[in-house]
Structures are given as structure tokens and as C-alpha cells.
Write an enzyme that holds these catalytic residues in place. Structure first.
Site, PDB file in Angstrom:
ATOM      1  N   HIS A 168      25.996  33.546 -61.197  1.00  0.00           N
ATOM      2  CA  HIS A 168      26.273  34.083 -62.327  1.00  0.00           C
ATOM      3  C   HIS A 168      25.961  36.010 -62.102  1.00  0.00           C
ATOM      4  O   HIS A 168      25.735  36.080 -61.536  1.00  0.00           O
ATOM      5  CB  HIS A 168      26.087  33.498 -63.260  1.00  0.00           C
ATOM      6  CG  HIS A 168      24.296  33.599 -63.317  1.00  0.00           C
ATOM      7  ND1 HIS A 168      23.120  32.862 -62.835  1.00  0.00           N
ATOM      8  CD2 HIS A 168      23.839  34.631 -64.274  1.00  0.00           C
ATOM      9  CE1 HIS A 168      22.024  33.647 -63.218  1.00  0.00           C
ATOM     10  NE2 HIS A 168      22.444  34.357 -63.512  1.00  0.00           N
ATOM     11  N   ASP A 218      24.420  38.540 -65.208  1.00  0.00           N
ATOM     12  CA  ASP A 218      24.363  38.579 -66.505  1.00  0.00           C
ATOM     13  C   ASP A 218      25.010  38.553 -67.982  1.00  0.00           C
ATOM     14  O   ASP A 218      25.743  39.682 -67.970  1.00  0.00           O
ATOM     15  CB  ASP A 218      22.513  38.738 -66.701  1.00  0.00           C
ATOM     16  CG  ASP A 218      21.531  38.122 -66.019  1.00  0.00           C
ATOM     17  OD1 ASP A 218      21.583  36.962 -65.600  1.00  0.00           O
ATOM     18  OD2 ASP A 218      21.494  39.227 -64.524  1.00  0.00           O
ATOM     19  N   HIS A 234      24.512  36.742 -58.950  1.00  0.00           N
ATOM     20  CA  HIS A 234      23.602  36.485 -58.159  1.00  0.00           C
ATOM     21  C   HIS A 234      23.242  34.763 -58.560  1.00  0.00           C
ATOM     22  O   HIS A 234      23.760  34.499 -59.747  1.00  0.00           O
ATOM     23  CB  HIS A 234      22.328  37.180 -58.508  1.00  0.00           C
ATOM     24  CG  HIS A 234      22.251  37.354 -60.084  1.00  0.00           C
ATOM     25  ND1 HIS A 234      22.834  37.506 -61.030  1.00  0.00           N
ATOM     26  CD2 HIS A 234      21.002  36.239 -61.106  1.00  0.00           C
ATOM     27  CE1 HIS A 234      22.271  37.788 -62.390  1.00  0.00           C
ATOM     28  NE2 HIS A 234      21.563  37.029 -62.318  1.00  0.00           N
ATOM     29  N   ARG A 290      11.422  41.101 -66.558  1.00  0.00           N
ATOM     30  CA  ARG A 290      13.428  41.733 -66.284  1.00  0.00           C
ATOM     31  C   ARG A 290      13.201  43.295 -67.118  1.00  0.00           C
ATOM     32  O   ARG A 290      12.927  41.882 -68.107  1.00  0.00           O
ATOM     33  CB  ARG A 290      14.283  40.429 -66.306  1.00  0.00           C
ATOM     34  CG  ARG A 290      15.572  41.102 -65.796  1.00  0.00           C
ATOM     35  CD  ARG A 290      16.560  40.133 -65.720  1.00  0.00           C
ATOM     36  NE  ARG A 290      16.628  38.878 -66.992  1.00  0.00           N
ATOM     37  CZ  ARG A 290      17.346  37.870 -67.146  1.00  0.00           C
ATOM     38  NH1 ARG A 290      18.283  37.482 -66.309  1.00  0.00           N
ATOM     39  NH2 ARG A 290      17.610  37.563 -69.233  1.00  0.00           N
TER      40      ARG A 290
HETATM   41  C1  OGA Z   1      18.194  34.737 -65.021  1.00  0.00           C
HETATM   42  C2  OGA Z   1      18.268  34.359 -62.921  1.00  0.00           C
HETATM   43  C3  OGA Z   1      17.327  34.169 -61.186  1.00  0.00           C
HETATM   44  C4  OGA Z   1      15.807  33.654 -60.181  1.00  0.00           C
HETATM   45  O1  OGA Z   1      17.618  34.046 -64.968  1.00  0.00           O
HETATM   46  O2  OGA Z   1      18.919  35.393 -65.475  1.00  0.00           O
HETATM   47  O3  OGA Z   1      19.534  34.782 -62.611  1.00  0.00           O
HETATM   48  O4  OGA Z   1      16.109  34.118 -59.823  1.00  0.00           O
HETATM   49  N1  OGA Z   1      17.206  34.332 -62.558  1.00  0.00           N
HETATM   50  O5  OGA Z   1      15.074  33.738 -61.332  1.00  0.00           O
HETATM   51 MN    MN Z   2      20.541  35.830 -64.085  1.00  0.00          MN
END
Ligand code: OGA
Ligand code: MN
Length: 282
Positions: free
Chosen positions: A107, A109, A257, A273
Site C-alpha cells: 500500500h 498510506d 510499502h 511515524r
Molecule cells: C503502516 C505500515 C509498515 C511496517 O502501518 O502503515 O506501513 O513495517 N507499516 O510496520
Molecule cells: Mn503504511
């Protein structure tokens, strides 16, 4: 003396390690310009041995654009709501099953929002002893390597996006009931032009894209599956294996990702994040 940046490619498709800068401190404009110049050429930057709190992470994110308040309200940071926790640990110390398996499908985000993100930053605070990496794929390369007839076919197409409505949507965190009606379907072009580099990129993903405005049913589904399978071929992927203190900055438009999800749920995995907005897709 000015900080000296050094770079080292990590993968064939994307991933560039950058050394010589402490991201927890205000970054001089000329150093930030150099970071951005590398970034528009390589949409995943990796910085090692960093130590940022939520405040300094937000300050770094704001250099790329205004910060987003993430829709998953329970994971917002207590002091800095523009920063979120990615964690598999509940407040009482038990395993957060939802946090454990979130986002293990490909995906980008927030593509379910009218004004989706441009840049995301993830900072590893606690990592499992094995596994638990994050994979990235390059949506510029994915676009450029499509057969001519497919590029022709998707020109002018519009993707339909809705929270977790795509083929990988069951691998993510459910919304709260009160939020469901507040996030209607949105439409974004399937081919976007990167505002900084001018390069074209494919803009669909497994979690939130569920079809095309111009194509119904099976035809749309087959095309979408084909695009997603193509984009995530091994040669377009970089697998980031986290070390404590890593900061990874990625371009949400030029990549997809996913979490590898391949670690023991009882081992703690905690990250911070933040996500910055960019321009609206046209
Ligand atoms: C998310 C994500 C990736 C990870 O939570 O949006 O992409 O490695 N996580 O935790
Ligand atoms: Mn993500």
C-alpha cells in the site's frame, strides 16, 4: 564546519543510505536541500543510529510539508498527535494483534483521502530479534517497465479508493464505527506525474484501490491485479531490515510499502511515524 553527507545505494531498485547528519537537530537549509535532491532521485532514504523523540520527528516531517492527523486515532502520540505509534504492544504490555499484523499488504498510506500524503517517516525504537522488516517497491520503475500497450490502456484512467476496500484490505486496522460514513470513496489518477522530478508513476495499491471509474467488474479487476503484480516484482523491491535507531523516509507517491510481518508477535516492535501532505493529485 558544514555537515558532510555521504550516500550508498542499498538495493538495485531503490533504497539509499545517507550518513553524516543528525536528524534530531535542526538541519541547515543547504543540507536539507541535498537530502531532498537525493530523495527525488531515490524515493527511500535510510539514516542509521538516530534518536528522535515525537517532537523532533514532527519537526523533521514539517520540513517536507504540513503534517497529517492519522485516521487511526488510538495510535496517535499522546503529546504530538501528528505523530503515530506503530506498535504491537498494548498499554497493559500484552500483544496488540491488530497492531501486529497491520499493513502487511502492499500500500501507500492514506490514498483513501481526498488529499493523500506525500512523504512518510518511520523511526525504529524497539525491534524484534528476527524479521519484522518493511518492503518498498518503486512505482516509477513499475510504470516505466509496463508494456507500451498497457501504458496506453491506463492513460487517463481513474482509480477508485476507499479505506481497506482493495484486495489486501483485510490486512489492516478496522476503522471505528463513527468514522465509516465520514470517509467516502475518492478518485485519483492511475498515472501521476511527480511534482519534483517530473517522472510518471503508477498510483494504485493493494489495500485501498478497488477498481477504476472507467472500467467495470472483471475487466477492471484483472487490469488492477496485473498492475499490482507487476509493480511488486522482486526487481522493483527493497527489503529494509530494521536496526534500532533507523529512520526511513519514503515518498508515498513514488512507492508502495508493506510490513514483512514475519516476526514473533511476543517480541516488541515499536516505531514512531509521521506523514506530510504534498500537492493534490491532478
Ligand atoms: C503502516 C505500515 C509498515 C511496517 O502501518 O502503515 O506501513 O513495517 N507499516 O510496520
Ligand atoms: Mn503504511
Amino acid at each position: 564546519m558544514a555537515e558532510q553527507l555521504q550516500t550508498r545505494p542499498l538495493g538495485g531498485a531503490l533504497g539509499l543510505e545517507v550518513t553524516g547528519v543528525d536528524l534530531s537537530r535542526p538541519i541547515a537549509d543547504e543540507v536539507f536541500d541535498e537530502i531532498k535532491e537525493n530523495f527525488w532521485r531515490n524515493p527511500v532514504l535510510v539514516f542509521r543510529d538516530q534518536d528522535l523523540d515525537a517532537h523532533s520527528l514532527a519537526a523533521l516531517g514539517r520540513r517536507f510539508g504540513p503534517l497529517q492527523l492519522h485516521v487511526l486515532v488510538d495510535y496517535r502520540h499522546e503529546e504530538v498527535p501528528e505523530v503515530s505509534w506503530l506498535t504491537n504492544v498494548k498499554k497493559d504490555g500484552s500483544v496488540d494483534e491488530v497492531g501486529y499484523k497491520r499493513a502487511t499488504s502492499w500500500h501507500s498510506d492514506g490514498t483513501f483521502e481526498e488529499h493523500p500524503p506525500a512523504v512518510a517517516i518511520l523511526h525504529a525504537k524497539e525491534i524484534p530479534s528476527r524479521g519484522g522488516g518493511t518492503l518498498f517497491c518503486n512505482m516509477i520503475q513499475a510504470y516505466e517497465t509496463l508494456p507500451d500497450e498497457t501504458r496506453e490502456r491506463i492513460r487517463g484512467l481513474t482509480g477508485r479508493h476507499l479505506y481497506a476496500a482493495g484486495r489486501g484490505g483485510n490486512e489492516t486496522v478496522p476503522l471505528k464505527d463513527y468514522q465509516k460514513g465520514t470517509l467516502p470513496e475518492v478518485h485519483h489518477p492511475v498515472v501521476r506525474t511527480h511534482p519534483e522530478s517530473g517522472r510518471k508513476m503508477l498510483y494504485v495499491n493493494d489495500i485501498h484501490t478497488f477498481g477504476f471509474v472507467e472500467l467495470d467488474g472483471e475487466e477492471g479487476e484483472t487490469l488492477l491485479n496485473g498492475l499490482l503484480d507487476h509493480a511488486t516484482r522482486d526487481e522493483f523491491v527493497y527489503h529494509h531490515r530494521w536496526s534500532h535507531g533507523d529512520v526511513v523516509i519514503w515518498d508515498e507517491r513514488a512507492t508502495m510499502h508493506r510490513g514483512a510481518g514475519d516476526y514473533a508477535p511476543t517480541e516488541r516492535r515499536i516505531m514512531l511515524r509521521t506523514i506530510s501532505f504534498g500537492e493534490r493529485p491532478e
